[in-house]
Design an enzyme around this catalytic site. Structure first.
Site, PDB file in Angstrom:
ATOM      1  N   HIS A  40      -2.631 -25.165   4.797  1.00  0.00           N
ATOM      2  CA  HIS A  40      -3.846 -24.207   4.906  1.00  0.00           C
ATOM      3  C   HIS A  40      -3.255 -22.826   5.102  1.00  0.00           C
ATOM      4  O   HIS A  40      -2.308 -22.559   5.251  1.00  0.00           O
ATOM      5  CB  HIS A  40      -4.806 -24.525   6.257  1.00  0.00           C
ATOM      6  CG  HIS A  40      -3.877 -24.582   7.212  1.00  0.00           C
ATOM      7  ND1 HIS A  40      -3.148 -25.458   8.011  1.00  0.00           N
ATOM      8  CD2 HIS A  40      -3.757 -23.349   8.267  1.00  0.00           C
ATOM      9  CE1 HIS A  40      -2.705 -25.133   9.023  1.00  0.00           C
ATOM     10  NE2 HIS A  40      -2.933 -23.742   9.172  1.00  0.00           N
ATOM     11  N   HIS A 127      -0.633 -16.368   3.492  1.00  0.00           N
ATOM     12  CA  HIS A 127       0.388 -17.362   2.979  1.00  0.00           C
ATOM     13  C   HIS A 127       0.081 -18.871   3.629  1.00  0.00           C
ATOM     14  O   HIS A 127      -0.733 -19.067   4.523  1.00  0.00           O
ATOM     15  CB  HIS A 127       1.708 -17.051   3.663  1.00  0.00           C
ATOM     16  CG  HIS A 127       1.735 -17.055   5.171  1.00  0.00           C
ATOM     17  ND1 HIS A 127       1.329 -16.249   5.964  1.00  0.00           N
ATOM     18  CD2 HIS A 127       2.389 -18.068   5.891  1.00  0.00           C
ATOM     19  CE1 HIS A 127       1.568 -16.277   7.215  1.00  0.00           C
ATOM     20  NE2 HIS A 127       2.251 -17.556   7.200  1.00  0.00           N
TER      21      HIS A 127
END
Length: 190
Positions: A40, A127
């Site tokens: 995620h 990220h």
């Protein structure tokens, strides 16, 4: 419960993540690798919160993000955070588009307004964490330059609030709330 809010990734990004992890392993990296189902993009990490506080955060963020237009960002390569000369965290980068930045700032403003504490890392670097490094090859910076990723579009139409339970086998994430921009706050009823 340990709580955080994140953007879920699609299956294409999960597949590329596994390919990149396989390459890193073959290069000699040893790390605590993220399981595909746990990938995620973390927006805010809150740490320990009780259920009432999680409900309150979900409702205030839902109100703030209601009507926010869906948008997309792209996978933009491989990256890492390092400490001194050692790699610490390996990740896939996502483009910090204007919409993504705006959504992040809207949420940050709502959390600040409601005096909700979160782990503030300073500037927001979108990220997807692949792993936390334990051992690495000597010429690691040269090796990782070879890692290429395809351009994959990630459509973002909401965020998810997760609880995280730490186990010896790694963290177990469970979604608590899904907040959809176009209306809707879904609570996970167990």
């Amino acid at each position: 419960m340990r709580t955080f809010v994140a953007i879920d990734v699609n299956q294409e990004i999960r597949d590329v993540s596994q390919e990149v992890i396989d390459k890193l392993v073959s290069m000699g990296f040893k790390a605590t690798w993220t399981k595909p189902e746990n990938l995620h993009l973390t927006l805010f990490f809150f740490g320990e919160m009780d259920e009432k506080s999680v409900d309150s955060v979900a409702h205030s963020l839902n109100k703030r993000l209601q009507g926010f237009p869906s948008f997309s960002t792209n996978l933009s390569g491989f990256g890492y955070f390092k400490f001194k000369h050692s790699p610490r965290v390996l990740f896939l980068k996502l483009e910090p588009t204007k919409s993504l930045q705006r959504m992040y700032l809207e949420m940050k403003s709502e959390l600040t307004k409601n005096k909700i504490k979160y782990d503030d890392q300073g500037n927001f670097v979108p990220h997807v964490t692949l792993g936390r490094v334990k051992e690495y090859p000597n010429n690691w910076e040269e090796l990782v330059k070879e890692i290429q990723t395809p351009k994959i579009t990630l459509v973002i139409d909401g965020v998810t609030i997760y609880s995280s339970t730490l186990t010896p086998q790694g963290p177990i994430y469970k979604w608590e709330y899904k907040l959809k921009f176009e209306g809707g706050l879904i609570k996970n009823v167990r």
